[in-house]
Design an enzyme around this catalytic site. Structure first.
Site, mmCIF file in Angstrom:
data_model
loop_
_atom_site.group_PDB
_atom_site.id
_atom_site.type_symbol
_atom_site.label_atom_id
_atom_site.label_comp_id
_atom_site.label_asym_id
_atom_site.label_seq_id
_atom_site.Cartn_x
_atom_site.Cartn_y
_atom_site.Cartn_z
ATOM 1 N N GLU A 158 -64.460 -40.131 -102.022
ATOM 2 C CA GLU A 158 -63.429 -40.739 -102.881
ATOM 3 C C GLU A 158 -63.084 -42.143 -102.394
ATOM 4 O O GLU A 158 -62.872 -43.056 -103.182
ATOM 5 C CB GLU A 158 -62.174 -39.878 -102.887
ATOM 6 N N ASN A 200 -71.323 -42.910 -106.784
ATOM 7 C CA ASN A 200 -70.862 -44.300 -106.590
ATOM 8 C C ASN A 200 -71.247 -45.170 -107.782
ATOM 9 O O ASN A 200 -70.470 -46.035 -108.206
ATOM 10 C CB ASN A 200 -71.440 -44.876 -105.306
ATOM 11 N N HIS A 242 -72.442 -47.589 -97.115
ATOM 12 C CA HIS A 242 -72.962 -46.703 -96.066
ATOM 13 C C HIS A 242 -71.824 -45.800 -95.594
ATOM 14 O O HIS A 242 -70.709 -46.276 -95.353
ATOM 15 C CB HIS A 242 -73.490 -47.547 -94.901
ATOM 16 N N ARG A 261 -95.614 -50.041 -100.256
ATOM 17 C CA ARG A 261 -94.204 -50.412 -100.424
ATOM 18 C C ARG A 261 -94.098 -51.731 -101.194
ATOM 19 O O ARG A 261 -93.229 -51.923 -102.036
ATOM 20 C CB ARG A 261 -93.547 -50.555 -99.041
ATOM 21 N N MET A 292 -82.340 -44.361 -101.408
ATOM 22 C CA MET A 292 -82.922 -43.886 -100.150
ATOM 23 C C MET A 292 -84.265 -44.538 -99.827
ATOM 24 O O MET A 292 -85.186 -43.880 -99.347
ATOM 25 C CB MET A 292 -83.072 -42.360 -100.191
ATOM 26 N N ARG A 293 -84.399 -45.817 -100.122
ATOM 27 C CA ARG A 293 -85.591 -46.563 -99.724
ATOM 28 C C ARG A 293 -85.133 -47.759 -98.910
ATOM 29 O O ARG A 293 -84.193 -48.450 -99.322
ATOM 30 C CB ARG A 293 -86.374 -47.099 -100.935
ATOM 31 N N ILE A 294 -85.811 -47.997 -97.820
ATOM 32 C CA ILE A 294 -85.513 -49.206 -97.056
ATOM 33 C C ILE A 294 -86.201 -50.372 -97.751
ATOM 34 O O ILE A 294 -87.370 -50.277 -98.131
ATOM 35 C CB ILE A 294 -85.984 -49.035 -95.605
ATOM 36 N N LEU A 295 -85.455 -51.440 -97.972
ATOM 37 C CA LEU A 295 -86.018 -52.605 -98.657
ATOM 38 C C LEU A 295 -86.636 -53.539 -97.616
ATOM 39 O O LEU A 295 -86.033 -53.812 -96.574
ATOM 40 C CB LEU A 295 -84.931 -53.314 -99.461
ATOM 41 N N VAL A 306 -81.819 -52.809 -91.062
ATOM 42 C CA VAL A 306 -81.252 -51.657 -91.777
ATOM 43 C C VAL A 306 -79.779 -51.460 -91.393
ATOM 44 O O VAL A 306 -79.448 -51.339 -90.215
ATOM 45 C CB VAL A 306 -82.053 -50.369 -91.470
#
Ligand code: GRF
Length: 198
Positions: free
Chosen positions: A177, A18, A113, A69, A94-97, A149
Site C-alpha cells: 500500500e 503498482n 524496489h 538480451r 523482473m528483467r535486468i536492463l 542494479v
C-alpha cells in the site's frame, strides 16, 4: 497554456498492482503523466488483463522469444519509441536492463524496489531479508534505473515498522500500500519537473 502530460509506459512482469496505482493516479486531470502503454515480458502476467480492463494499451514482448538480451531490448526500445514514450516506470518488471538500454533512456527510467535501498538490492526476498536481519523498520524505494542494479539515485522512500509477529507475507501486504502511494507521488513530481516534449 497547460503543459502537456509526460508520455509514460509501465513495464511489468506479474500482478501489476503498482501499474494500476499509477494508472488510477493518472486519471486525475491534473496529474502530469499519462500512462499510454503497459508492456509485459511475460505473456501470462495477470497485470496485462488488469491493464486492458482499465482501458490501457498493452503489448507483450516475451523475452523467451529472443535469442539475446540485446535483441529483446532492441524490440522493447523500438516499441517504446514507436509509442512516443518519454518516461518508463518499471513496476515489478523482473528483467535486468542492460547498460545499452539504460543509456538510451538517461534519467528516463524509474523503478520501485521493496526495501530501504541501499539495503537488500536484487530481485528476491527483500521482506525475508529485512526480518532475518532484525531490522526495526522496512520500506520501499523509488529510484532512477542505471546500469547498477537497484543502484540509481534514490528519489523517495516510505517506511513501515517491523512488528513482533510480522512474517514476510504480512510485511509485503502492509508495504504494497505504501508502494502504491509513493510511486504515484514520485511519478507526479518527476513528470512535473521534466515536462513533456523532451
Ligand atoms: C512490488 O513489491 C515492487 O516493489 C517489486 O515487485 C512487486 C511488484 O508488485 N519491484 P506489483 O506487480 O506491482 O503488484
Amino acid at each position: 497554456m497547460p503543459r502537456q502530460k509526460i508520455r509514460t509506459a509501465v513495464l511489468i512482469s506479474g500482478r501489476g498492482s503498482n501499474m494500476i496505482a499509477l494508472a488510477k493516479a493518472a486519471q486525475n486531470p491534473d496529474y502530469p503523466a499519462d500512462i499510454l502503454l503497459v508492456i509485459s515480458n511475460r505473456p501470462g502476467a495477470p497485470g496485462l488483463e488488469k491493464a486492458r480492463n482499465s482501458g490501457l494499451a498493452t503489448a507483450t514482448i516475451d523475452h523467451t522469444m529472443f535469442n539475446t538480451r540485446c535483441a529483446f531490448e532492441e524490440k522493447l526500445h523500438l516499441t517504446l519509441q514507436g509509442a512516443g514514450i518519454e518516461l518508463i516506470c518499471c513496476a515489478g518488471f523482473m528483467r535486468i536492463l542492460s547498460p545499452w538500454f539504460v543509456r538510451k533512456w538517461p534519467d528516463r527510467i524509474l523503478n520501485i524496489h521493496p526495501s530501504l535501498l541501499p539495503k537488500y538490492k536484487g530481485l528476491v526476498d527483500t521482506h525475508k531479508r529485512a526480518l532475518e536481519a532484525g531490522d526495526p523498520e522496512h520500506g520501499c524505494t523509488v529510484h532512477y534505473v542505471t546500469d547498477e542494479v537497484d543502484g540509481g539515485a534514490i528519489l523517495a522512500q516510505s517506511r513501515i515498522p517491523v512488528l513482533p509477529d510480522d512474517t514476510a507475507e504480512s510485511l509485503a501486504d502492509r508495504l504494497i500500500e505504501k508502494e502504491h502511494a509513493l510511486y504515484a507521488a514520485v511519478l507526479s513530481d518527476i513528470a512535473a519537473q521534466t515536462g513533456s516534449g523532451i
